[in-house]
Design an enzyme around this catalytic site. Structure first.
Site, PDB file in Angstrom:
ATOM      1  N   LYS A 106       1.706  -2.975   6.680  1.00 10.58           N
ATOM      2  CA  LYS A 106       2.081  -3.245   5.292  1.00 10.58           C
ATOM      3  C   LYS A 106       3.598  -3.170   5.111  1.00 10.58           C
ATOM      4  O   LYS A 106       4.204  -3.975   4.395  1.00 10.58           O
ATOM      5  CB  LYS A 106       1.371  -2.272   4.353  1.00 10.58           C
ATOM      6  CG  LYS A 106      -0.099  -2.573   4.154  1.00 10.58           C
ATOM      7  CD  LYS A 106      -0.302  -3.898   3.423  1.00 10.58           C
ATOM      8  CE  LYS A 106      -1.735  -4.138   3.056  1.00 10.58           C
ATOM      9  NZ  LYS A 106      -1.936  -5.393   2.299  1.00 10.58           N
ATOM     10  N   TYR A 134      -2.153   0.400  10.113  1.00  6.90           N
ATOM     11  CA  TYR A 134      -2.325  -0.246   8.807  1.00  6.90           C
ATOM     12  C   TYR A 134      -1.082  -0.059   7.932  1.00  6.90           C
ATOM     13  O   TYR A 134      -0.523  -1.026   7.393  1.00  6.90           O
ATOM     14  CB  TYR A 134      -3.547   0.307   8.097  1.00  6.90           C
ATOM     15  CG  TYR A 134      -3.631  -0.108   6.647  1.00  6.90           C
ATOM     16  CD1 TYR A 134      -3.912  -1.428   6.298  1.00  6.90           C
ATOM     17  CD2 TYR A 134      -3.404   0.814   5.623  1.00  6.90           C
ATOM     18  CE1 TYR A 134      -3.967  -1.819   4.965  1.00  6.90           C
ATOM     19  CE2 TYR A 134      -3.460   0.425   4.294  1.00  6.90           C
ATOM     20  CZ  TYR A 134      -3.744  -0.885   3.969  1.00  6.90           C
ATOM     21  OH  TYR A 134      -3.789  -1.272   2.651  1.00  6.90           O
ATOM     22  N   SER A 186       0.834  -1.207   0.000  1.00 10.97           N
ATOM     23  CA  SER A 186       0.000   0.000   0.000  1.00 10.97           C
ATOM     24  C   SER A 186       0.864   1.250   0.000  1.00 10.97           C
ATOM     25  O   SER A 186       1.964   1.259   0.570  1.00 10.97           O
ATOM     26  CB  SER A 186      -0.899   0.016   1.238  1.00 10.97           C
ATOM     27  OG  SER A 186      -1.544   1.259   1.389  1.00 10.97           O
TER      28      SER A 186
END
Length: 320
Positions: free
Chosen positions: A145, A141, A117
């Site tokens: 990643k 998040y 991402s």
């Protein structure tokens, strides 16, 4: 010989699955259906229903299918919510990936395409992000990643693992009338739902240093993204060299105001978006270069903004 597509019942994963089928590569879907849909999985494709945290189930999936590679898309993808649920985010995105890599090692599966991402960059201090832009994630998040990329790096040093990670920003549109974005956090479905409910969509700030005063972001069509995943898988399986990370970007981006205009034109619902104050931390422009991916993965923007909006709107109406 099959490729395991984790998260293959989700919006992006389902497009990847169909791109594999069209490339004559047999996919096997592994998905817990927490955010994916059973109807997104073609009837001829095997679905292993469960979580990657279920080690025995994961082992059986590899034992019962001739898996030669993995496209890893499964995970908890809501950056904002991850701030309130950090442990859940790390469990789903880090612990699960470690288990997946362990099972791959046990079965001598050495190829992985990781759906990373652009959240790994946080808020970059450049308006054109490249693979060399420093990674400074600002949410659990984004951190999870980046840790996933580190896991791949370290496992590759210790084993024969070959891998690449694809980083991208905003994925929109639809490649098929029955596949749609149902995320409650993404711009396109948020605007569609507001319009269908007779409400006025909102934008945050119109006084940025951009041509029309609204933020400029990178939007890419989901079908183009799916093709890049398949090309990366094909290169890995053929033993061809790949970069460890690629940015899948447009190189120029579009503004929020441009998207709103395209939404009004495509839907036939005339509206002027409500302008709310700027949100803290929103940069004026974030766009990624896709030059390396264009060189190696046949990456290109095959769809105009109008086509992105039209395909997304058609799929949303088809789902109604």
């Amino acid at each position: 010989m099959s490729w395991l597509v984790t998260g293959g019942a989700g919006y992006i994963g389902a497009h990847v699955v169909r791109a594999f089928i069209e490339a004559d590569i047999q996919p096997v879907v592994f998905d817990d259906l927490s955010s994916g849909f059973l109807d997104f999985v073609p009837p001829e494709v095997t679905l292993v229903h469960g979580t990657l945290l279920d080690g025995p189930l994961l082992m059986r999936a590899f034992e019962e299918h001739d898996i030669t590679g993995v496209v890893h898309l499964a995970g908890f993808k809501y950056a904002g919510v991850s701030v309130q649920k950090p442990l859940h985010t790390y469990d789903q995105n880090v612990t699960a990936m470690a288990k997946l890599l362990a099972v791959m090692q046990d079965h001598d599966v050495t190829n992985m395409v990781f759906s990373s991402s652009a959240a790994v960059f946080g808020t970059p201090d450049t308006d054109l992000v490249t693979e060399q832009t420093p990674t400074l994630p600002e949410s659990p998040y984004g951190e999870s990643k980046l840790i996933g990329e580190w896991l791949l790096r370290d496992q590759a040093k210790a084993t024969k693992l070959d891998h690449t990670s694809l980083r991208y920003f905003n994925v929109v549109g639809s490649g098929y009338p029955d596949l749609y974005d149902a995320s409650p956090h993404n711009l396109f479905p948020l605007v569609f739902e507001a319009l269908l409910a007779g409400k006025t969509p909102r934008i945050y700030g119109d006084d940025y240093a951009t041509p029309d005063g609204t933020c400029v972001r990178d939007y890419i069509h989901v079908a183009d993204l799916a093709l890049a995943h398949v090309t990366a898988a094909q290169r890995l399986e053929a033993g061809e060299s790949v970069e460890r990370v690629y940015n899948l970007g447009s190189g120029d981006g579009v503004s929020v105001a441009q998207i709103m205009s395209a939404m009004a034109e495509v839907t036939g619902i005339a509206f002027e978006p409500e302008v709310a104050p700027r949100r803290p931390g929103d940069p004026a422009r974030i766009v990624a270069s896709g030059e390396l991916a264009a060189r190696d993965l046949d990456w290109k923007m095959r769809h105009t903004l109008a086509e992105m909006v039209q395909s997304a709107w058609d799929a949303r109406r088809n789902a109604a």
